[in-house]
Design a protein around this motif. Structure first.
Motif, PDB file in Angstrom:
ATOM      1  N   LEU A 214      25.817 -12.422 110.177  1.00 10.82           N
ATOM      2  CA  LEU A 214      24.607 -11.682 109.792  1.00 10.82           C
ATOM      3  C   LEU A 214      24.120 -10.812 110.950  1.00 10.82           C
ATOM      4  O   LEU A 214      23.736  -9.656 110.758  1.00 10.82           O
ATOM      5  CB  LEU A 214      23.502 -12.662 109.364  1.00 10.82           C
ATOM      6  CG  LEU A 214      23.787 -13.442 108.073  1.00 10.82           C
ATOM      7  CD1 LEU A 214      22.689 -14.456 107.800  1.00 10.82           C
ATOM      8  CD2 LEU A 214      23.924 -12.465 106.890  1.00 10.82           C
TER       9      LEU A 214
ATOM     10  N   LEU B  77      26.239  -7.812 111.274  1.00 12.35           N
ATOM     11  CA  LEU B  77      26.048  -6.847 110.199  1.00 12.35           C
ATOM     12  C   LEU B  77      24.729  -6.088 110.327  1.00 12.35           C
ATOM     13  O   LEU B  77      24.668  -4.894 110.096  1.00 12.35           O
ATOM     14  CB  LEU B  77      26.099  -7.552 108.833  1.00 12.35           C
ATOM     15  CG  LEU B  77      27.476  -8.053 108.393  1.00 12.35           C
ATOM     16  CD1 LEU B  77      27.370  -8.839 107.089  1.00 12.35           C
ATOM     17  CD2 LEU B  77      28.453  -6.886 108.226  1.00 12.35           C
ATOM     18  N   PHE B  78      23.672  -6.793 110.751  1.00 10.56           N
ATOM     19  CA  PHE B  78      22.346  -6.173 110.656  1.00 10.56           C
ATOM     20  C   PHE B  78      21.582  -6.011 111.965  1.00 10.56           C
ATOM     21  O   PHE B  78      20.653  -5.230 112.021  1.00 10.56           O
ATOM     22  CB  PHE B  78      21.485  -6.967 109.663  1.00 10.56           C
ATOM     23  CG  PHE B  78      22.142  -7.154 108.336  1.00 10.56           C
ATOM     24  CD1 PHE B  78      22.402  -6.035 107.533  1.00 10.56           C
ATOM     25  CD2 PHE B  78      22.548  -8.405 107.895  1.00 10.56           C
ATOM     26  CE1 PHE B  78      23.020  -6.193 106.304  1.00 10.56           C
ATOM     27  CE2 PHE B  78      23.157  -8.557 106.667  1.00 10.56           C
ATOM     28  CZ  PHE B  78      23.412  -7.453 105.862  1.00 10.56           C
ATOM     29  N   PHE B  79      21.900  -6.773 112.990  1.00  8.44           N
ATOM     30  CA  PHE B  79      20.982  -6.787 114.146  1.00  8.44           C
ATOM     31  C   PHE B  79      21.561  -6.279 115.458  1.00  8.44           C
ATOM     32  O   PHE B  79      20.917  -6.397 116.486  1.00  8.44           O
ATOM     33  CB  PHE B  79      20.426  -8.200 114.367  1.00  8.44           C
ATOM     34  CG  PHE B  79      19.828  -8.810 113.133  1.00  8.44           C
ATOM     35  CD1 PHE B  79      18.777  -8.157 112.481  1.00  8.44           C
ATOM     36  CD2 PHE B  79      20.306  -9.997 112.603  1.00  8.44           C
ATOM     37  CE1 PHE B  79      18.214  -8.706 111.328  1.00  8.44           C
ATOM     38  CE2 PHE B  79      19.751 -10.539 111.461  1.00  8.44           C
ATOM     39  CZ  PHE B  79      18.704  -9.897 110.814  1.00  8.44           C
TER      40      PHE B  79
ATOM     41  N   SER C  96      28.080  -2.131 115.185  1.00 16.88           N
ATOM     42  CA  SER C  96      27.740  -3.059 114.118  1.00 16.88           C
ATOM     43  C   SER C  96      28.951  -3.281 113.211  1.00 16.88           C
ATOM     44  O   SER C  96      29.912  -2.518 113.231  1.00 16.88           O
ATOM     45  CB  SER C  96      26.527  -2.493 113.358  1.00 16.88           C
ATOM     46  OG  SER C  96      26.791  -2.388 111.996  1.00 16.88           O
TER      47      SER C  96
END
Lengths: 575, 575
Positions: free
Chosen positions: B339, B342-344, B236
């Protein structure tokens, strides 16, 4: 199959006449006498012992006589090819004179292979892509390089082998103070004899005269003991069979120079053959058979101790002037050289090298052409640029880079021209049905609503972008009132698939802008192509016209009709 | 200097409107969702971990948004460029995945350098020389190679990396029995979902749906323990700065493939940009600025852990359909990927590789074009031949050889066409002053004493031989009674120095045969050239005519006058 196509000697030998023999005999002897000093000089230029220059004009001459289509071409060592030979072998750094010779034979073999192959596969047209200015610039530069390479013999100073003019000039400047004045005097004397001896009598074999004088001087005053370099032992007897190297490492190094020799040699040879043939017209030249004949002559050189040969400019001219009617003249020259090899080689022991250098210098001085660059500067700047670039690159970066640059320039020029077809925006000559380029004529009639364009060249992948960009600029300029684009295809010989696709897109994109398209004056093959690609359907059959005038008349009628229709309701009201 | 030329974003950003944002937002999200599976799949195709596919669509996308002239082009990894990346790096035999990545970055850097340089030096026109059929044949073959390269993931069998179809087919045949049926079932299922899911709802992001279903299946039934290969850990966070290699050994190996990627990538990108731009017309494309923008995007890839990128066909189409108005859409896509990074990224742990293979397979299956070869076979055999040769060479000898062959074929075609201008022997349409090709029309009037020739193309070094040979053949056929050759130059846009020299020689050689020469319908620039080269003097100003009809009338009068003069003595006698 006609065997005479492959053995052109059969064209003339069966009906050979006594009157022809007279001319051939005179020419054969003249050229033979010329060949003795030239052959030796060019062998020296190629970095070989002088004797190999004599070997190179025995078997190869006879082979060309059998297979060649020119009847006056005098084959043998020539300055440019000899220089290329020296440059090519130099890059292999041979360790001994035997190895040097082996490489020379190999080079002749490879040149033979390439030329023979090109002839068989009918690739003679390739030399067309060496344009006139490129050959001119290349030849002048090569002549200067050859001339400079002879300075060391003429001044008897030590100079490194190089084909870069800047290096040679520096080396000459550094070593000029070591000049051997006696050698220099002999060399300059020889140049004067060769160059101005002709003024005494035009058929005087001045190079041979210089050779004879040189030998007599060295012998009479024992000049060799005073430091004048002489040729020394020249072995007597005919060349024995030899074999080229079949080492692929050697081949791969020699192939670039072999290609250069093949092309340049053939270009020189075919150019002179064409010039002479034009004066006779009683036979035909065949470029592919010429390649085959030169290839076989080079095989002869490879297997009988020669080095690469081709048709030479000056000797061919002499051969023709002296009355050569058939290649029998070459056979007679070869016989003369054979007799020399058998009986007279001892005579050349005392020949000063400076005299051979003088022979080369006089021969190449005629190759430097100043008139053509001046002429091109005045008449065709882009051709001038090609000439000068080739000249400078050859002079400073070497022979091979020079010829490569020339070819790339030529091909680049072909592609550049092909990708930028001439286009004209048309207007009507007042009071006529004639349409002309508005840039070249003033007072032409133009309509604000109509853009008329003529494209002069095929429409195909290499130029569609250029054509569209140019039309777009024109459309943009008339955008305000423009309703119709008329494309005149009278000078368009063909449309390929990319061209057809693009044309289709153009029409759609113009229609989207509210601009209609008419096409006029299509040639047969173009009309066929438009039909195949459904473009006639796309344009509309009623929008295709035989000429610009009909298209304009159609537009006028259409406009009139539109006006009429617009006013029709009021017309009925009036009734 | 207008700064907006170099920063096209300034064209639209200052006047950006809310209505535009709506379209851009919808398109940006759609493409972003598409990019997640495609980016990962193409990274795998390029031989890299899937994460690098996501890195490659962050910074490069934003950079293109700033510098690109297209407003809908979606930049990122594409199938062909990814395949070329794998092929290029494979030939360097990297020893570790770190080294593999370093080479990928270096390749992106070199592609950036080449494209940026081409843009700065305005070499965008070079792609014009990849003709339509060549690109078509190349693309179909590359699509097949790409498809075959995915077989190993779809069947989960071991296959060597290769870009030669014959080797791949043999390897597949030998290993097909080891197929892992569960993996295969997942892959085929994914293909069906991606391909036919659209039928349920056209805006369904089917690749992402397949990805989600695959992850759910593997997670729910623990399929990875049953042998289904999964993507595994996806780190990530955003890409950190990276540096390409500056080892010149590496560079010299990568440069050929970098050149191929630069050209092919730009050709693909510009073609799709042009298609989309044609639908909008509210902005202009600039091919050189496009090269600069793609070059900068590749620099972005090189310095932020990506690999070579270009404008993609399918994503651009989707971007446009989804309503993209400006490159703001690309920025939004990039933000979406950021995004995700960063998060998934954890979500992708269980993603089966076979699903990514399915994404690639569906994407490239659309690139295999059977219609165009059939079309060309019917309509243009020489273009068909170019297509098929490029196709077969690419398929059997590899991508690089294929594109090189295509370019050589295209350039060879340009040169071949340029060296063989269309020529016509003319006759008069009875009762008119119109002259046409006697080969295309019957019943044209011809005089036995006159040969009328029209040359359709420039007269220059590359074609003079062809022109002369053709005219010679025509002269030969009419030799018996021929007195005059009329050369119509209406379609000749230019004459170079070689052409002028040759024309001069032709005229002299015909005169020597007793054949006179007239020249008609010269265009302005040609008349200027003839004048400069003293050719008008050579032909005779009274032998230059505005059109063919005038020339014929002149000849008739001349003949009448000659007859009159011959009978003049008798005439006086009669008086």
């Amino acid at each position: 199959m006609d065997i005479r196509k492959y053995l052109p000697i059969l064209e003339w030998l069966p009906k050979y006449e006594k009157t022809q023999l007279k001319g051939d005999l005179s020419a054969g002897i003249t050229v033979g006498i010329m060949l003795i000093p030239q052959g030796m000089a060019y062998a020296m230029l190629a970095g070989l012992e002088p004797i190999y220059g004599l070997y190179a004009v025995t078997i190869p001459l006879i082979l060309y006589a059998i297979f060649g289509t020119s009847r006056q071409l005098a084959v043998g060592p020539v300055a440019m090819v000899s220089l290329l030979t020296a440059a090519g072998i130099g890059s292999l750094h041979p360790e001994s004179t035997d190895q040097y010779l082996l490489y020379a034979l190999t080079l002749a073999f490879l040149v033979g292979l390439i030329q023979f192959g090109m002839g068989v596969f009918k690739l003679g047209f390739v030399v067309n892509f060496l344009s006139h200015p490129v050959i001119n610039g290349f030849t002048s530069a090569a002549a200067i390089i050859i001339g400079l390479s002879q300075i060391k013999h003429l001044f008897r100073i030590n100079l490194p082998n190089s084909e870069h003019v800047q290096e040679m000039l520096v080396a000459i400047y550094q070593n000029i103070h070591e000049t051997h004045m006696l050698t220099f005097a002999i060399g300059v004397g020889a140049i004067l004899v060769i160059k101005y001896g002709k003024k005494i009598h035009s058929s005087l074999p001045t190079p041979l005269l210089a050779v004879a004088l040189g030998i007599a001087l060295v012998w009479g005053f024992d000049l060799s003991s005073q430091g004048v370099k002489i040729v020394g032992d020249v072995p007597s007897g005919l060349p024995t069979i030899s074999f080229p190297s079949f080492d692929f490492g050697v081949w791969s190094t020699l192939i670039p120079i072999a290609l250069t020799i093949s092309l340049v040699g053939f270009a020189e040879s075919f150019a002179v053959a064409k010039t002479i043939q034009a004066k006779h017209k009683n036979y035909k030249l065949d470029s592919n058979q010429e390649l085959i004949a030169l290839g076989i002559a080079n095989f002869g050189a490879a297997f009988f101790r020669g080095f690469p040969v081709t048709g030479g400019f000056s000797r061919t001219a002499v051969n023709n002037q002296a009355g050569a009617k058939t290649t029998m003249a070459s056979v007679i020259s070869a016989v003369l050289i054979v007799l020399t090899l058998l009986f007279f080689t001892d005579l050349f022991y005392n020949l000063p090298s400076a005299i051979l250098a003088a022979v080369v210098l006089v021969a190449v001085s005629g190759l430097i052409d100043l008139r053509e660059p001046i002429n091109l500067w005045k008449k065709d700047r882009s051709d001038f640029a090609m000439l000068i670039v080739t000249f400078l690159v050859t002079l400073t970066l070497g022979i091979e880079t020079g010829i490569l640059t020339g070819m790339v320039l030529s091909l680049g020029m072909v592609i550049y021209r092909a990708s930028r077809p001439h286009m004209a925006q048309l207007g009507r000559v007042p009071g006529t049905h004639v349409f002309r380029n508005i840039k070249r004529f003033s007072n032409l009639e133009e309509k604000e609503e109509v853009l008329m364009v003529r494209i002069d060249g095929p429409i195909y992948f290499a130029n569609v972008k250029y054509i569209k960009d140019k039309m777009d600029a024109w459309v943009e300029r008339k955008r305000q009132k423009l309703t119709t684009v008329i494309i005149n295809l009278e000078s368009v010989p063909s449309v390929d698939s990319t061209g057809a696709h693009e044309l289709h897109e153009w029409i759609l994109s113009w229609r989207a802008l509210g601009i209609d398209v008419c096409i006029t004056a299509t040639k047969g093959p173009v009309r066929d192509a438009l039909n195949r690609w459904n473009l006639i359907e796309c344009v509309g059959a009623d929008h295709m016209f035989i000429d610009d005038q009909s298209a304009l008349e159609f537009l006028d009628k259409k406009l009139a009709k539109e006006v009429q229709e617009r006013y029709a309701p009021y017309a009925t009201q009036c009734d």
